[in-house]
Structure formats: structure tokens, C-alpha cells
Design a protein around this motif. Structure first.
Motif, mmCIF file in Angstrom:
data_model
loop_
_atom_site.group_PDB
_atom_site.id
_atom_site.type_symbol
_atom_site.label_atom_id
_atom_site.label_comp_id
_atom_site.label_asym_id
_atom_site.label_seq_id
_atom_site.Cartn_x
_atom_site.Cartn_y
_atom_site.Cartn_z
ATOM 1 N N LEU A 35 0.835 -1.201 0.000
ATOM 2 C CA LEU A 35 0.000 0.000 0.000
ATOM 3 C C LEU A 35 0.868 1.248 0.000
ATOM 4 O O LEU A 35 1.828 1.338 0.758
ATOM 5 C CB LEU A 35 -0.898 0.008 1.246
ATOM 6 N N LYS A 36 0.502 2.196 -0.856
ATOM 7 C CA LYS A 36 1.052 3.554 -0.822
ATOM 8 C C LYS A 36 -0.139 4.456 -0.596
ATOM 9 O O LYS A 36 -1.100 4.427 -1.368
ATOM 10 C CB LYS A 36 1.766 3.912 -2.123
ATOM 11 N N ALA A 37 -0.082 5.235 0.480
ATOM 12 C CA ALA A 37 -1.256 6.034 0.834
ATOM 13 C C ALA A 37 -0.857 7.419 1.304
ATOM 14 O O ALA A 37 0.216 7.614 1.867
ATOM 15 C CB ALA A 37 -2.054 5.331 1.934
ATOM 16 N N GLU A 47 0.509 13.097 4.869
ATOM 17 C CA GLU A 47 1.815 12.453 4.779
ATOM 18 C C GLU A 47 1.703 11.235 3.871
ATOM 19 O O GLU A 47 0.792 10.428 4.003
ATOM 20 C CB GLU A 47 2.281 12.034 6.176
ATOM 21 N N GLU A 48 2.646 11.133 2.963
ATOM 22 C CA GLU A 48 2.725 10.006 2.035
ATOM 23 C C GLU A 48 3.460 8.863 2.748
ATOM 24 O O GLU A 48 4.558 9.049 3.274
ATOM 25 C CB GLU A 48 3.519 10.484 0.819
ATOM 26 N N LYS A 49 2.827 7.668 2.814
ATOM 27 C CA LYS A 49 3.446 6.524 3.481
ATOM 28 C C LYS A 49 3.356 5.293 2.591
ATOM 29 O O LYS A 49 2.391 5.109 1.863
ATOM 30 C CB LYS A 49 2.745 6.222 4.812
ATOM 31 N N SER A 50 4.386 4.446 2.713
ATOM 32 C CA SER A 50 4.413 3.173 1.979
ATOM 33 C C SER A 50 4.460 2.026 2.972
ATOM 34 O O SER A 50 5.186 2.086 3.975
ATOM 35 C CB SER A 50 5.648 3.100 1.077
ATOM 36 N N PHE A 51 3.718 0.970 2.665
ATOM 37 C CA PHE A 51 3.677 -0.214 3.507
ATOM 38 C C PHE A 51 3.992 -1.411 2.613
ATOM 39 O O PHE A 51 3.204 -1.732 1.709
ATOM 40 C CB PHE A 51 2.295 -0.378 4.146
ATOM 41 N N PRO A 52 5.152 -2.067 2.821
ATOM 42 C CA PRO A 52 5.539 -3.177 1.950
ATOM 43 C C PRO A 52 4.643 -4.412 2.082
ATOM 44 O O PRO A 52 4.633 -5.262 1.199
ATOM 45 C CB PRO A 52 6.960 -3.503 2.382
#
Length: 183
Positions: A35-37, A47-52
Motif C-alpha cells: 500500500l502507498k497512501a 503524509e505520504e506513506k508506503s507499507f511493503p
């Protein structure tokens, strides 16, 4: 003053971040969902966050399987909630539905060959919808049979696997008699 602090703390606890095509992109990589949110922080900033890797949990898996899907990070902390899968892009819908189908997979019991009780456990032999014979063990049978409706039942074995009986009354008479005591 204490009332204001309590109110602020409560707002932080019940604040739900809803995920949609506008603020979230789900992809599948190596069999895992990523997820990129763009998430809103407590102060209102984005805030832009990435979850592998993310995990999905349905709030109502039996009644509303495509609604209110909680998205969790690797530490099982909620990132956000999907109100309705059908509101997302077709590609995202496929990724999420495939994952939920895998997570909530429950073979359908067609026929019950035997249920034997011993020392608080019951040992089941069944025929599944695909025609295969299968055996599993249930601890505390009364608590391990979840009634979704008066006819629809899920049986949970000692390993946490779920087995579905969509309509207990549609089972053949012999099968129904084997579980009637637990209903």
C-alpha cells in the motif's frame, strides 16, 4: 481541563482514516499486498506513506464481506478502513477480493459421516462440496459452531480452520442428526 484532554484522547482513538482510490494505491508484489497512501496526521497535515505488506480484516465477514475492510500494517496496527470494495478501481477490487477470499476460505460441508466425542473434543469425518472426504478435530463443539443465521453455520477446528454449512436443514437426515445436539 481534564474534560478537554479526555475528549482529545477519545478523538484520537476513534478517528478512522478511510482509504479510497483518491488516497491509496494497493498493489500485489510477490504474493503480498502493498500500500502507498496519503494519510492525514493528527494535526491535519498529509503524509505520504508506503507499507511493503498489509493485512486485511473484514469487520463483518459473513454479513457484509465487501464492506468495512480494515487495513493493518505488519504490527497489526490499523492504517485505515475501506468502506466498500466496489467503490474502488477494478484492479484494486480484484487484489482485495482475492486476498479476502484466501483469508476467509471455508470449505463447504456436503455430508457428515461421523462426529465422535472424546474428552471435550469431537472428531469429524465429512464429505466436502468437491466430493473429497476430510477429517478434522473440534474442541468444545458447542462454542466452535457459529450460527450466522438459523440455518447457516460455521464450524471452527482446533487449528482455526473454518468449515461452512450454508444450510443445516438442507443436509441429508443422517448428517443433520449427527449435529442436531449441538444446534
Amino acid at each position: 481541563m481534564a474534560e478537554t484532554q479526555t475528549s482529545t484522547a477519545l478523538d484520537a482513538v476513534i478517528s478512522i482514516q478511510y482509504l479510497s482510490d483518491e488516497n491509496a494505491v494497493f498493489t500485489e508484489e510477490n504474493g503480498f499486498i502493498t500500500l502507498k497512501a496519503t494519510l492525514t496526521n493528527e494535526d491535519g497535515s498529509k503524509e505520504e506513506k508506503s507499507f511493503p505488506r498489509v493485512y486485511l480484516h473484514s469487520a463483518f465477514p459473513f454479513d457484509m464481506p465487501d464492506s468495512y475492510i480494515s487495513v493493518l500494517d505488519k504490527d497489526q496496527k490499523e492504517i485505515g478502513m475501506i468502506r466498500e470494495i466496489s467503490a474502488l478501481s477494478p484492479d484494486t477490487q480484484k487484489i482485495l477480493r482475492d486476498e479476502l477470499r484466501r483469508k476467509y476460505y471455508a470449505p463447504v460441508i456436503q455430508k457428515i459421516l461421523s462426529v465422535k466425542e472424546r474428552y471435550g473434543f469431537s472428531y469429524w469425518r465429512v464429505i466436502l462440496k468437491d466430493g473429497s472426504e476430510f477429517s478434522f478435530t473440534v474442541q468444545d463443539t458447542y462454542r466452535s459452531m457459529l450460527r450466522i443465521t438459523s440455518k447457516h453455520i460455521f464450524v471452527i477446528d482446533v487449528d482455526g480452520n473454518r468449515f461452512e454449512i450454508p444450510d443445516a436443514e438442507a443436509l441429508d437426515r443422517t448428517s443433520y442428526k449427527k449435529i442436531e445436539l449441538y444446534l
